[in-house]
Write a protein that holds these residues in place. Structure first.
Motif, PDB file in Angstrom:
ATOM      1  N   GLU A  66       0.920  -1.160  -0.170  1.00  0.00           N
ATOM      2  CA  GLU A  66      -0.062   0.065  -0.042  1.00  0.00           C
ATOM      3  C   GLU A  66       0.274   1.548   0.336  1.00  0.00           C
ATOM      4  O   GLU A  66       1.671   1.379   1.175  1.00  0.00           O
ATOM      5  N   PRO A  67       0.970   2.045  -0.571  1.00  0.00           N
ATOM      6  CA  PRO A  67       1.603   3.355  -1.247  1.00  0.00           C
ATOM      7  C   PRO A  67       1.622   4.179   0.142  1.00  0.00           C
ATOM      8  O   PRO A  67       2.234   4.660   0.043  1.00  0.00           O
ATOM      9  N   GLU A  68       0.151   4.343   0.499  1.00  0.00           N
ATOM     10  CA  GLU A  68       0.874   5.346   2.270  1.00  0.00           C
ATOM     11  C   GLU A  68       0.638   4.796   3.510  1.00  0.00           C
ATOM     12  O   GLU A  68       1.201   5.195   3.923  1.00  0.00           O
ATOM     13  N   ASP A  69       0.826   3.508   3.183  1.00  0.00           N
ATOM     14  CA  ASP A  69       1.789   2.994   4.261  1.00  0.00           C
ATOM     15  C   ASP A  69       3.453   2.890   4.103  1.00  0.00           C
ATOM     16  O   ASP A  69       3.724   3.339   5.329  1.00  0.00           O
ATOM     17  N   ILE A  70       3.618   2.721   2.663  1.00  0.00           N
ATOM     18  CA  ILE A  70       5.016   3.067   2.657  1.00  0.00           C
ATOM     19  C   ILE A  70       5.090   4.388   2.719  1.00  0.00           C
ATOM     20  O   ILE A  70       6.208   5.020   3.608  1.00  0.00           O
ATOM     21  N   GLN A  71       4.215   5.758   2.082  1.00  0.00           N
ATOM     22  CA  GLN A  71       4.600   6.834   2.701  1.00  0.00           C
ATOM     23  C   GLN A  71       4.117   6.621   4.488  1.00  0.00           C
ATOM     24  O   GLN A  71       4.576   7.368   5.017  1.00  0.00           O
ATOM     25  N   LEU A  72       3.837   6.565   4.782  1.00  0.00           N
ATOM     26  CA  LEU A  72       3.285   6.210   6.457  1.00  0.00           C
ATOM     27  C   LEU A  72       5.233   5.677   7.602  1.00  0.00           C
ATOM     28  O   LEU A  72       5.480   6.323   8.007  1.00  0.00           O
ATOM     29  N   VAL A  73       6.001   5.438   6.742  1.00  0.00           N
ATOM     30  CA  VAL A  73       6.849   4.647   7.146  1.00  0.00           C
ATOM     31  C   VAL A  73       8.242   5.751   6.819  1.00  0.00           C
ATOM     32  O   VAL A  73       8.667   5.669   7.712  1.00  0.00           O
ATOM     33  N   ARG A  74       8.519   6.153   5.654  1.00  0.00           N
ATOM     34  CA  ARG A  74       8.837   7.446   5.726  1.00  0.00           C
ATOM     35  C   ARG A  74       8.656   8.372   6.827  1.00  0.00           C
ATOM     36  O   ARG A  74       9.308   9.261   7.004  1.00  0.00           O
TER      37      ARG A  74
END
Length: 155
Positions: A109-117
């Motif tokens: 999920e792109p939103e989850d990757i952004q949350l990690v960043r």
């Protein structure tokens, strides 16, 4: 001499990092780690944790997992930073792998990757929460400090 029970700002110069390591400490927890060129005016030098950090910077392996770090942020970001703390000394992971290690996140999920960043970039205690071990993610430490920490651990 200050003890771990005293709240305050503590700093010590690091020749290896070419800056100071500054720790905000209160109620038995680390609130922040920063890397200023000059420490706060009222910073003290005597803190056992700074002794450990100095030894680490002189190539003494330490994962700092026993250090109580106050991660006062949204639960999903806190879980990301707690997952980072599980990456062993001398090892590295990618952002997607870190997302897979954090509960309730999906590395697809792109939103989850952004949350990690976002969690990595807002890390209040780089070095103790070793975001330098995430090879393709941002670090809250200045780039030159991040690179020196990576080099120290052979990453």
């Amino acid at each position: 001499m200050s003890t771990e029970s005293e709240a305050g700002i503590y700093a010590r110069e690091s020749e290896y990092l070419e800056c100071y390591v500054q720790v905000g400490y209160a109620s038995g927890r680390v609130l922040s780690v920063s890397f200023p060129d000059l420490p706060d005016e009222d910073a003290e030098e005597e803190l056992e944790l700074l002794d450990r950090i100095q030894a680490y910077l002189e190539r003494s392996e330490d994962d700092f997992n026993d250090v109580n770090v106050a991660l006062t942020m949204a639960t999903d970001q806190r879980e990301v930073l707690e997952a980072v703390r599980g990456v062993p000394y001398g090892s590295q992971v990618g952002v997607e792998k870190l997302a897979a290690l954090a509960p309730a996140l999906d590395p697809e999920e792109p939103e989850d990757i952004q949350l990690v960043r976002t969690a990595l970039s807002e890390n209040p205690a780089p070095l103790l929460v070793p975001d330098h071990r995430v090879r393709d993610g941002p670090s809250a430490a200045p780039p030159e400090v991040e690179q020196r920490l990576r080099s120290l651990e052979g990453l």
